[in-house]
Design a protein around this motif. Structure first.
Motif, PDB file in Angstrom:
ATOM      1  N   TYR A 103      20.087  49.505  84.668  1.00 12.07           N
ATOM      2  CA  TYR A 103      21.295  50.259  85.021  1.00 12.07           C
ATOM      3  C   TYR A 103      22.207  49.372  85.863  1.00 12.07           C
ATOM      4  O   TYR A 103      21.740  48.495  86.592  1.00 12.07           O
ATOM      5  CB  TYR A 103      20.951  51.519  85.847  1.00 12.07           C
ATOM      6  CG  TYR A 103      20.028  52.477  85.174  1.00 12.07           C
ATOM      7  CD1 TYR A 103      18.661  52.418  85.411  1.00 12.07           C
ATOM      8  CD2 TYR A 103      20.508  53.449  84.303  1.00 12.07           C
ATOM      9  CE1 TYR A 103      17.796  53.310  84.795  1.00 12.07           C
ATOM     10  CE2 TYR A 103      19.652  54.344  83.682  1.00 12.07           C
ATOM     11  CZ  TYR A 103      18.299  54.266  83.930  1.00 12.07           C
ATOM     12  OH  TYR A 103      17.450  55.146  83.315  1.00 12.07           O
ATOM     13  N   GLN A 104      23.502  49.620  85.761  1.00  4.70           N
ATOM     14  CA  GLN A 104      24.464  48.915  86.594  1.00  4.70           C
ATOM     15  C   GLN A 104      25.641  49.839  86.859  1.00  4.70           C
ATOM     16  O   GLN A 104      26.247  50.377  85.921  1.00  4.70           O
ATOM     17  CB  GLN A 104      24.942  47.646  85.883  1.00  4.70           C
ATOM     18  CG  GLN A 104      25.831  46.759  86.725  1.00  4.70           C
ATOM     19  CD  GLN A 104      25.054  45.870  87.674  1.00  4.70           C
ATOM     20  OE1 GLN A 104      24.221  45.082  87.280  1.00  4.70           O
ATOM     21  NE2 GLN A 104      25.334  46.018  88.956  1.00  4.70           N
ATOM     22  N   HIS A 105      25.895  50.026  88.160  1.00  2.00           N
ATOM     23  CA  HIS A 105      27.057  50.820  88.554  1.00  2.00           C
ATOM     24  C   HIS A 105      28.069  49.872  89.176  1.00  2.00           C
ATOM     25  O   HIS A 105      27.729  49.131  90.108  1.00  2.00           O
ATOM     26  CB  HIS A 105      26.656  51.882  89.579  1.00  2.00           C
ATOM     27  CG  HIS A 105      25.556  52.779  89.105  1.00  2.00           C
ATOM     28  ND1 HIS A 105      25.781  53.890  88.335  1.00  2.00           N
ATOM     29  CD2 HIS A 105      24.214  52.703  89.271  1.00  2.00           C
ATOM     30  CE1 HIS A 105      24.623  54.475  88.063  1.00  2.00           C
ATOM     31  NE2 HIS A 105      23.658  53.775  88.615  1.00  2.00           N
ATOM     32  N   VAL A 106      29.268  49.866  88.673  1.00  2.00           N
ATOM     33  CA  VAL A 106      30.286  48.973  89.220  1.00  2.00           C
ATOM     34  C   VAL A 106      31.556  49.750  89.496  1.00  2.00           C
ATOM     35  O   VAL A 106      31.816  50.792  88.882  1.00  2.00           O
ATOM     36  CB  VAL A 106      30.604  47.803  88.257  1.00  2.00           C
ATOM     37  CG1 VAL A 106      29.361  46.958  88.010  1.00  2.00           C
ATOM     38  CG2 VAL A 106      31.200  48.296  86.954  1.00  2.00           C
ATOM     39  N   GLN A 107      32.330  49.210  90.430  1.00  2.00           N
ATOM     40  CA  GLN A 107      33.648  49.776  90.702  1.00  2.00           C
ATOM     41  C   GLN A 107      34.586  49.245  89.621  1.00  2.00           C
ATOM     42  O   GLN A 107      34.463  48.086  89.174  1.00  2.00           O
ATOM     43  CB  GLN A 107      34.122  49.300  92.083  1.00  2.00           C
ATOM     44  CG  GLN A 107      35.157  50.169  92.749  1.00  2.00           C
ATOM     45  CD  GLN A 107      34.570  51.448  93.321  1.00  2.00           C
ATOM     46  OE1 GLN A 107      33.458  51.471  93.827  1.00  2.00           O
ATOM     47  NE2 GLN A 107      35.340  52.520  93.237  1.00  2.00           N
ATOM     48  N   GLU A 108      35.490  50.065  89.197  1.00  2.00           N
ATOM     49  CA  GLU A 108      36.454  49.617  88.199  1.00  2.00           C
ATOM     50  C   GLU A 108      37.150  48.353  88.698  1.00  2.00           C
ATOM     51  O   GLU A 108      37.589  48.282  89.852  1.00  2.00           O
ATOM     52  CB  GLU A 108      37.496  50.707  87.935  1.00  2.00           C
ATOM     53  CG  GLU A 108      38.409  50.409  86.754  1.00  2.00           C
ATOM     54  CD  GLU A 108      39.309  51.590  86.399  1.00  2.00           C
ATOM     55  OE1 GLU A 108      39.459  52.496  87.228  1.00  2.00           O
ATOM     56  OE2 GLU A 108      39.853  51.601  85.284  1.00  2.00           O
ATOM     57  N   GLY A 109      37.235  47.362  87.820  1.00  2.00           N
ATOM     58  CA  GLY A 109      37.833  46.091  88.204  1.00  2.00           C
ATOM     59  C   GLY A 109      36.818  45.016  88.547  1.00  2.00           C
ATOM     60  O   GLY A 109      37.149  43.822  88.546  1.00  2.00           O
ATOM     61  N   GLU A 110      35.587  45.425  88.849  1.00  2.00           N
ATOM     62  CA  GLU A 110      34.529  44.453  89.120  1.00  2.00           C
ATOM     63  C   GLU A 110      33.997  43.893  87.797  1.00  2.00           C
ATOM     64  O   GLU A 110      34.201  44.460  86.729  1.00  2.00           O
ATOM     65  CB  GLU A 110      33.390  45.100  89.910  1.00  2.00           C
ATOM     66  CG  GLU A 110      33.767  45.455  91.336  1.00  2.00           C
ATOM     67  CD  GLU A 110      32.598  46.043  92.105  1.00  2.00           C
ATOM     68  OE1 GLU A 110      32.625  45.990  93.348  1.00  2.00           O
ATOM     69  OE2 GLU A 110      31.649  46.563  91.470  1.00  2.00           O
ATOM     70  N   ASP A 111      33.285  42.788  87.917  1.00  2.00           N
ATOM     71  CA  ASP A 111      32.684  42.190  86.733  1.00  2.00           C
ATOM     72  C   ASP A 111      31.287  42.748  86.503  1.00  2.00           C
ATOM     73  O   ASP A 111      30.664  43.312  87.407  1.00  2.00           O
ATOM     74  CB  ASP A 111      32.590  40.658  86.896  1.00  2.00           C
ATOM     75  CG  ASP A 111      33.951  39.983  86.896  1.00  2.00           C
ATOM     76  OD1 ASP A 111      33.986  38.752  87.081  1.00  2.00           O
ATOM     77  OD2 ASP A 111      34.976  40.670  86.691  1.00  2.00           O
ATOM     78  N   LYS A 164      22.575  50.253  80.943  1.00  2.00           N
ATOM     79  CA  LYS A 164      23.528  51.358  81.004  1.00  2.00           C
ATOM     80  C   LYS A 164      24.564  51.063  82.070  1.00  2.00           C
ATOM     81  O   LYS A 164      24.234  50.938  83.254  1.00  2.00           O
ATOM     82  CB  LYS A 164      22.815  52.670  81.298  1.00  2.00           C
ATOM     83  CG  LYS A 164      23.698  53.886  81.199  1.00  2.00           C
ATOM     84  CD  LYS A 164      22.871  55.158  81.339  1.00  2.00           C
ATOM     85  CE  LYS A 164      23.741  56.402  81.194  1.00  2.00           C
ATOM     86  NZ  LYS A 164      22.963  57.645  81.304  1.00  2.00           N
ATOM     87  N   LEU A 165      25.805  50.938  81.658  1.00  2.00           N
ATOM     88  CA  LEU A 165      26.892  50.613  82.576  1.00  2.00           C
ATOM     89  C   LEU A 165      27.677  51.860  82.938  1.00  2.00           C
ATOM     90  O   LEU A 165      28.162  52.583  82.053  1.00  2.00           O
ATOM     91  CB  LEU A 165      27.830  49.584  81.928  1.00  2.00           C
ATOM     92  CG  LEU A 165      29.126  49.278  82.692  1.00  2.00           C
ATOM     93  CD1 LEU A 165      28.823  48.629  84.040  1.00  2.00           C
ATOM     94  CD2 LEU A 165      30.042  48.376  81.866  1.00  2.00           C
ATOM     95  N   SER A 166      27.801  52.085  84.248  1.00  2.00           N
ATOM     96  CA  SER A 166      28.670  53.141  84.755  1.00  2.00           C
ATOM     97  C   SER A 166      29.812  52.476  85.514  1.00  2.00           C
ATOM     98  O   SER A 166      29.586  51.536  86.279  1.00  2.00           O
ATOM     99  CB  SER A 166      27.910  54.066  85.699  1.00  2.00           C
ATOM    100  OG  SER A 166      26.829  54.678  85.042  1.00  2.00           O
ATOM    101  N   VAL A 167      31.010  52.962  85.296  1.00  2.00           N
ATOM    102  CA  VAL A 167      32.180  52.398  85.961  1.00  2.00           C
ATOM    103  C   VAL A 167      32.811  53.491  86.821  1.00  2.00           C
ATOM    104  O   VAL A 167      33.200  54.549  86.317  1.00  2.00           O
ATOM    105  CB  VAL A 167      33.203  51.871  84.949  1.00  2.00           C
ATOM    106  CG1 VAL A 167      34.426  51.325  85.676  1.00  2.00           C
ATOM    107  CG2 VAL A 167      32.590  50.797  84.076  1.00  2.00           C
ATOM    108  N   ILE A 168      32.884  53.212  88.108  1.00  2.00           N
ATOM    109  CA  ILE A 168      33.438  54.179  89.054  1.00  2.00           C
ATOM    110  C   ILE A 168      34.939  53.924  89.173  1.00  2.00           C
ATOM    111  O   ILE A 168      35.342  52.833  89.567  1.00  2.00           O
ATOM    112  CB  ILE A 168      32.764  54.036  90.414  1.00  2.00           C
ATOM    113  CG1 ILE A 168      31.236  54.150  90.244  1.00  2.00           C
ATOM    114  CG2 ILE A 168      33.275  55.084  91.390  1.00  2.00           C
ATOM    115  CD1 ILE A 168      30.457  53.595  91.404  1.00  2.00           C
TER     116      ILE A 168
END
Lengths: 112, 112
Positions: free
Chosen positions: B10-18, B107-111
């Protein structure tokens, strides 16, 4: 061109019953593969057909079977359904031994 | 049989991050494919890498195949909410094989 078509989209069956799923590949694609997708196990290969012959088989019990017709359409059958067979069943077709696969939208099977 | 290990799960990232996902195999791969599956959808073929050290780009996505052809990565620059989904790597069991072995996916989640 039309994509890979799987029917039905959703299915609810009772333990012990059997089920048949259908897949129509992209026109001209002669290789059809089936995959089982579950949250715990991910995408697991079931079998692959080419010109009506099963060429590869994954590690699934004999209750899982399939076939391919002369028009490349394929069916998979699961007999004596178990609760653990609940999954998304995906069909994919490809034109040759190189290149990507085109997946259908899948059949969501729920066994109760 | 052939196995491909994929990390992270899993990976949660802030929008704009790589974002980067990695795929590793203990054996040399003839090629590697990448797929994206949107929530509720089916896997969609993104790209195939064949050559040692190969790098391919698709807009903000960069795909690499390791020099030893035992690992691969997918890097997304400046993630957007449309990048949400699960990214899978997949390898054929051998050159010319029609059997794909999939990694478990990231699984990528983008905040936003």
């Amino acid at each position: 061109k039309a994509g890979v078509t799987q029917t039905p989209r959703y299915l609810i069956k009772t333990r012990g019953q059997q089920v048949t799923l259908s897949c129509s590949p992209i026109s001209g694609h002669r290789s059809v593969s089936w995959y089982q997708q579950t949250p715990g196990q991910g995408l697991q290969f079931l079998f692959e057909y080419f010109s009506e012959t099963q060429r590869n088989k994954g590690n699934f019990p004999g209750r899982f079977s399939g076939r391919q017709f002369s028009n490349s359409r394929s069916e998979m059958n699961v007999s004596t359904l178990e609760l653990g067979d609940s999954a998304l069943y995906l069909c994919a077709s490809t034109q040759g031994s190189e290149g990507g696969y085109t997946f259908g939208s899948g059949t969501r099977l729920t066994v109760v | 049989g052939q196995q491909v290990m994929q990390i992270p799960q899993y990976q949660h990232v802030q929008e704009g991050e790589d974002f980067t996902t990695y795929c590793n195999s203990s054996t040399t791969l003839s090629n590697i494919q990448w797929y994206k599956q949107r929530p509720g959808g089916h896997p969609v073929f993104l790209i195939q890498l064949v050559k040692s050290g190969e790098v391919k780009k698709q807009k903000r996505l960069t795909f690499q195949f390791g020099e030893a052809k035992k690992n691969s990565s997918l890097h997304i620059t400046a993630t957007q909410t449309t990048d949400v989904g699960t990214y899978f790597c997949a390898a054929r069991s051998g050159a010319g094989s029609y059997q794909l072995t999939f990694g478990k996916g990231t699984k990528l989640s983008v905040i936003p």
